[in-house]
Design a protein around this motif. Structure first.
Motif, PDB file in Angstrom:
ATOM      1  N   HIS A   1       0.840  -1.194   0.000  1.00 48.94           N
ATOM      2  CA  HIS A   1       0.000   0.000   0.000  1.00 48.94           C
ATOM      3  C   HIS A   1       0.873   1.241   0.000  1.00 48.94           C
ATOM      4  O   HIS A   1       2.004   1.203   0.494  1.00 48.94           O
ATOM      5  CB  HIS A   1      -0.917   0.009   1.228  1.00 48.94           C
ATOM      6  CG  HIS A   1      -2.059   0.969   1.104  1.00 48.94           C
ATOM      7  ND1 HIS A   1      -3.147   0.724   0.306  1.00 48.94           N
ATOM      8  CD2 HIS A   1      -2.262   2.178   1.646  1.00 48.94           C
ATOM      9  CE1 HIS A   1      -3.978   1.754   0.392  1.00 48.94           C
ATOM     10  NE2 HIS A   1      -3.455   2.648   1.195  1.00 48.94           N
TER      11      HIS A   1
ATOM     12  N   ASP B   1      -0.405   8.365  -0.393  1.00 43.98           N
ATOM     13  CA  ASP B   1       0.221   9.454  -1.135  1.00 43.98           C
ATOM     14  C   ASP B   1       0.245  10.781  -0.393  1.00 43.98           C
ATOM     15  O   ASP B   1       1.191  11.548  -0.531  1.00 43.98           O
ATOM     16  CB  ASP B   1      -0.408   9.619  -2.519  1.00 43.98           C
ATOM     17  CG  ASP B   1      -1.893   9.897  -2.477  1.00 43.98           C
ATOM     18  OD1 ASP B   1      -2.529   9.644  -1.447  1.00 43.98           O
ATOM     19  OD2 ASP B   1      -2.422  10.371  -3.504  1.00 43.98           O
TER      20      ASP B   1
ATOM     21  N   THR C   1       9.057   2.358 -11.145  1.00 46.73           N
ATOM     22  CA  THR C   1       9.762   2.843  -9.955  1.00 46.73           C
ATOM     23  C   THR C   1      11.169   2.271  -9.937  1.00 46.73           C
ATOM     24  O   THR C   1      11.361   1.089 -10.182  1.00 46.73           O
ATOM     25  CB  THR C   1       9.021   2.379  -8.676  1.00 46.73           C
ATOM     26  OG1 THR C   1       7.662   2.784  -8.756  1.00 46.73           O
ATOM     27  CG2 THR C   1       9.659   2.944  -7.432  1.00 46.73           C
TER      28      THR C   1
ATOM     29  N   ARG D   1       4.338   1.997  -5.961  1.00 45.98           N
ATOM     30  CA  ARG D   1       3.083   1.300  -6.267  1.00 45.98           C
ATOM     31  C   ARG D   1       3.134  -0.109  -5.721  1.00 45.98           C
ATOM     32  O   ARG D   1       4.192  -0.726  -5.681  1.00 45.98           O
ATOM     33  CB  ARG D   1       2.887   1.226  -7.779  1.00 45.98           C
ATOM     34  CG  ARG D   1       2.621   2.566  -8.407  1.00 45.98           C
ATOM     35  CD  ARG D   1       2.125   2.364  -9.833  1.00 45.98           C
ATOM     36  NE  ARG D   1       1.644   3.618 -10.357  1.00 45.98           N
ATOM     37  CZ  ARG D   1       2.354   4.386 -11.179  1.00 45.98           C
ATOM     38  NH1 ARG D   1       3.551   4.023 -11.565  1.00 45.98           N
ATOM     39  NH2 ARG D   1       1.841   5.528 -11.613  1.00 45.98           N
TER      40      ARG D   1
END
Length: 75
Positions: A11, A14, A40, A74
């Motif tokens: 998880h 943000d 990423t 992510r």
């Protein structure tokens, strides 16, 4: 690419830039970890870890930890 897989991101919050990791190996404050995924790819030092909102200095396999990250990640 060398290294040891220590877990995966489950998880990402943000607004506060915090990632939750499901660990398969030990992680300690002061370690440098590499986040690698489809979009990423960055390294950062582990400055703090939390389990259930409590600060810890290390965590091991089977635990879920939260850590502040410098870039979005992510699951």
């Amino acid at each position: 690419m060398s290294g040891i897989r220590i877990g995966k991101v489950t998880h990402f919050f943000d607004r506060i830039s915090v990632a939750v990791l499901d660990l398969t190996d030990t992680i300690r404050a002061g370690d440098t970890i590499h986040f690698l995924g489809r979009s990423t790819d960055f390294k950062q030092e582990v400055t703090s870890l939390q389990i259930e909102h409590q600060a810890v200095s290390e965590a091991g396999p089977g635990q879920e930890v939260a850590m502040k990250v410098v870039q979005p990640v992510r699951p």
